[in-house]
Enzyme design. Structure first.
Site, mmCIF file in Angstrom:
data_model
loop_
_atom_site.group_PDB
_atom_site.id
_atom_site.type_symbol
_atom_site.label_atom_id
_atom_site.label_comp_id
_atom_site.label_asym_id
_atom_site.label_seq_id
_atom_site.Cartn_x
_atom_site.Cartn_y
_atom_site.Cartn_z
ATOM 1 N N PRO A 191 0.735 -1.128 -0.115
ATOM 2 C CA PRO A 191 -0.055 0.006 0.003
ATOM 3 C C PRO A 191 0.977 1.234 0.109
ATOM 4 O O PRO A 191 0.503 2.263 -0.635
ATOM 5 C CB PRO A 191 -0.755 -0.139 1.362
ATOM 6 C CG PRO A 191 -0.833 -1.654 1.777
ATOM 7 C CD PRO A 191 0.340 -2.129 1.183
ATOM 8 N N CYS A 380 -21.130 25.069 28.139
ATOM 9 C CA CYS A 380 -22.129 25.634 27.025
ATOM 10 C C CYS A 380 -23.242 25.060 27.048
ATOM 11 O O CYS A 380 -24.046 25.543 27.982
ATOM 12 C CB CYS A 380 -21.376 25.493 25.791
ATOM 13 S SG CYS A 380 -21.734 26.735 24.418
ATOM 14 N N GLU A 404 -34.379 27.274 22.073
ATOM 15 C CA GLU A 404 -33.539 26.617 21.042
ATOM 16 C C GLU A 404 -34.416 25.145 20.694
ATOM 17 O O GLU A 404 -34.297 24.650 19.432
ATOM 18 C CB GLU A 404 -32.128 26.196 21.317
ATOM 19 C CG GLU A 404 -31.550 25.264 20.271
ATOM 20 C CD GLU A 404 -30.181 24.927 20.604
ATOM 21 O OE1 GLU A 404 -29.410 25.241 21.969
ATOM 22 O OE2 GLU A 404 -29.333 24.092 19.869
ATOM 23 N N ARG A 460 -25.034 30.522 20.548
ATOM 24 C CA ARG A 460 -26.035 31.452 19.988
ATOM 25 C C ARG A 460 -27.213 32.146 21.013
ATOM 26 O O ARG A 460 -27.553 32.855 21.117
ATOM 27 C CB ARG A 460 -26.861 31.064 18.776
ATOM 28 C CG ARG A 460 -27.335 31.645 17.703
ATOM 29 C CD ARG A 460 -27.954 30.777 16.508
ATOM 30 N NE ARG A 460 -27.132 30.247 15.770
ATOM 31 C CZ ARG A 460 -26.463 30.657 14.527
ATOM 32 N NH1 ARG A 460 -26.399 31.932 14.545
ATOM 33 N NH2 ARG A 460 -25.782 29.717 13.953
ATOM 34 N N HIS A 505 -16.246 27.438 26.637
ATOM 35 C CA HIS A 505 -15.462 26.504 26.418
ATOM 36 C C HIS A 505 -14.117 26.366 26.874
ATOM 37 O O HIS A 505 -13.285 26.670 26.182
ATOM 38 C CB HIS A 505 -15.401 25.784 24.869
ATOM 39 C CG HIS A 505 -16.706 25.638 24.081
ATOM 40 N ND1 HIS A 505 -17.508 24.313 24.304
ATOM 41 C CD2 HIS A 505 -17.887 26.305 23.630
ATOM 42 C CE1 HIS A 505 -18.590 24.263 23.763
ATOM 43 N NE2 HIS A 505 -18.936 25.558 23.243
ATOM 44 N N GLU A 507 -12.220 23.911 27.555
ATOM 45 C CA GLU A 507 -11.393 23.023 26.720
ATOM 46 C C GLU A 507 -10.513 23.464 25.513
ATOM 47 O O GLU A 507 -9.548 22.781 25.262
ATOM 48 C CB GLU A 507 -12.155 21.626 26.440
ATOM 49 C CG GLU A 507 -13.332 21.861 25.242
ATOM 50 C CD GLU A 507 -14.372 22.281 25.422
ATOM 51 O OE1 GLU A 507 -14.585 23.204 26.685
ATOM 52 O OE2 GLU A 507 -15.405 22.407 24.692
HETATM 53 N N1 GLN Z 1 -26.992 25.290 21.277
HETATM 54 C C1 GLN Z 1 -26.548 26.043 22.326
HETATM 55 C C2 GLN Z 1 -26.393 27.551 21.758
HETATM 56 O O1 GLN Z 1 -26.211 27.474 20.510
HETATM 57 C C3 GLN Z 1 -25.058 25.552 23.098
HETATM 58 C C4 GLN Z 1 -23.963 25.659 22.110
HETATM 59 C C5 GLN Z 1 -22.758 24.745 22.617
HETATM 60 O O2 GLN Z 1 -23.007 23.955 23.383
HETATM 61 N N2 GLN Z 1 -21.540 25.062 21.855
HETATM 62 O O3 GLN Z 1 -26.088 28.531 22.470
#
Ligand code: GLN
Length: 531
Positions: A191, A380, A404, A460, A505, A507
């Site tokens: 390969p 989040c 949402e 969002r 976030h 992380e």
């Molecule tokens: N869905 C949620 C928002 O848009 C959280 C987004 C996320 O966890 N990155 O605010």
């Protein structure tokens, strides 16, 4: 400026990104300044609109770029902050060329893949490289040699080799798979031979071949690859499966890759310094303690969707000398079977995510950790759901929800007015690094030991300001807020082992030897509770 271009053959998912990151770390260990660029041959302008189930996590940069997860590996291995220009996609390249065509920039000419697209690719690469002030620029070409989509990029790289002057200014590294066949476990080079043949047909001769596989390449196999692919023996290296990806730089260094690469690049070898790296590796590979952390997600069937969470836990692991066993819990399973699967968890993470699926399972997990005082970190979406859970079960607002997911009288998570006007989906969330102001006398302050921090965002929706007073009165504190105090950023509960969540976030900024503070807080609390 020197370039190292990494291509891949045989199949995708070989861990090219780790090879690139490791080479970068090794060059840094010799005192060179390095940056990295990822090329993704898909038509999306960025990774922001892609489903994590198909492509893994969308990594977020300080400048708000929503990029391929490999940029996360580069940032972690190289300890640099990259910008969105470091991720080049076919969509981005074509968009720019088409915009120029409409403006009349190419007036008179027929706009073609060669030279217009290939020039655009080279220009984007050169622009980022010049801005970065690096000695060596690493370029990873996503996909596999032979893919139709990769062709213009490979052609550009071929042209680049001639353009950047003497041969020593550019090196091609090809990563391939060396599979093992049969009962005797014979390593097979065919390969690799075929994929190098494919590269040569395009006019690219590799200088280094990295052979991936479950074990080290034997001397005979290295010799065979060297002969058939016309690469000096020193340029054939093994990248066997490792216990930890952070071992790979050490494995490559031990095979003499850095010395060979530097010689090939016409750079002086200098003495390697991997002391800090090895100091990080030691407790990671020989942990003294053990805990279980549950991740209650909705994309757990593709672990790559949570790669930065896993890597952050590895960083915490090294810092605390603790083996962290991740319990992957699919939120929908909690909806069907209850929280039984959380029984062995010493800590619980509810990560980010989008859309309605699995939400009730995640809320049940949060309720479980709140009531049973199991250390909890929400990120989040996890932050938004922790607020909803609190409103439903403590404030007794039964239909508390996020707009949402549902139309409800009590949208405790909602769009701010300015976000309601947005129609486009691409790059329109609240993205990237934003300052968060932390209240003194809070757990968050204890963890960060600072009032002003900057963390990366991708969301969002927001906590609805109309509910904040009621929530805080009932005992949930928003200990971190945006600079204008309009957006809630960190929440925490008192009288709990550890109950913290963040709208951002953490992380995305975690690095080996610098674990994300909130994750480290969770791990320490989980260790304590376990004792
Ligand atoms: N869905 C949620 C928002 O848009 C959280 C987004 C996320 O966890 N990155 O605010």
């Amino acid at each position: 400026m020197k370039y190292v271009i990494v291509t891949g053959g045989v199949l995708s998912g070989l861990g090219k990104g780790i090879t690139v990151s490791s080479i970068g770390r090794l060059l840094i260990s010799r005192g060179y300044r390095v940056t990295a660029i990822k090329i993704d041959p898909y038509l999306n302008c960025d990774a922001g609109t892609m489903n994590p189930f198909q492509h893994g996590e969308v990594f977020v940069l300080d400048d708000g770029g929503e990029v391929d997860l490999d940029l996360g590996n580069y940032e972690r291995f190289l300890d640099v902050n990259l910008t969105k220009e470091h991720n080049i996609t076919t969509g981005k390249v074509y968009k720019s060329v088409i915009e120029k065509e409409r403006k009349g920039d190419y007036l008179g000419s027929t706009v073609q893949i060669i030279p217009h697209i290939t020039n655009e690719i080279k220009n984007q690469i050169k622009n980022v490289s010049e801005k970065s002030n690096a000695d060596v620029v690493l370029i990873e070409l996503g996909g596999t040699v032979g893919d139709i989509e990769s062709m213009p990029f490979l052609e550009s790289m071929r042209q680049l080799r001639t353009e950047v002057g003497p041969e020593e200014n550019l090196v091609f590294v090809h990563t391939t798979l060396v599979p093992i066949m049969g009962v005797v476990g014979e390593q097979k080079t065919k390969p690799t031979q075929h994929s190098v043949k494919e590269l040569r047909a395009i006019g690219i001769q590799p200088d280094i071949i990295v052979g991936r596989g479950i074990k080290m390449l034997s001397y005979d196999i290295k010799k065979k690859i060297s002969l058939f692919c016309d690469v000096p023996l020193e340029g054939i290296v093994s990248a066997p499966d490792a216990e930890s990806i952070y071992q790979v730089p050490v494995l490559l260094e031990e095979q003499g890759l850095t010395d060979y690469l530097l010689r090939r690049l016409g750079l002086s070898p200098r003495k390697p310094d991997l002391t800090k790296w090895k100091k990080f590796l030691k407790p990671l590979l020989n942990p003294k303690h053990k805990i279980n952390i549950a991740i209650v997600g909705k994309y757990t069937y593709l672990k790559d969707s949570y790669i930065s969470y896993m890597e952050t836990l590895h960083h915490c692991s090294a810092e605390t000398s603790t083996k962290i066993n991740i319990l992957w819990i699919e939120a929908e399973d909690i909806e069907k079977n209850g929280c039984e699967s959380l029984k062995n968890a010493d800590g619980i993470i509810v990560p980010g995510g989008f859309g309605e699926r699995g939400i009730e399972g995640k809320i049940s997990a949060i309720k479980y950790s709140r009531e049973n005082k199991i250390p909890f970190l929400g990120v989040c979406l996890g932050f938004q759901l922790a607020t909803i859970e609190f409103c439903r079960n403590v404030l007794k607002i039964g239909d508390a929800d996020s707009s949402e997911f549902k139309k409800t009288r009590h949208a405790v998570v909602d769009l701010l007015p300015e976000q309601k006007e947005i129609k486009d989906m691409g790059a329109t969330m609240r993205l990237g690094g934003h300052t968060v102001i932390i209240k003194k006398n809070s757990l968050a302050y204890k963890i960060y030991n600072r009032i002003k921090i900057s963390e990366r965002h991708r969301h969002r929706y927001e906590i609805n300001p109309d509910y904040i007073k009621r929530i805080e009165k009932a005992g949930m504190k928003f200990s971190g807020k945006s600079v204008d105090r309009k957006r809630m950023e960190i929440l925490e509960l008192k009288n709990h082992s550890f109950f913290v969540a963040s709208q951002f976030h953490p992380e995305f900024k975690s690095r080996p030897s610098k674990p994300a503070p909130l994750f480290l807080g969770l791990v320490k609390a989980a260790k304590k509770v376990k004792k």
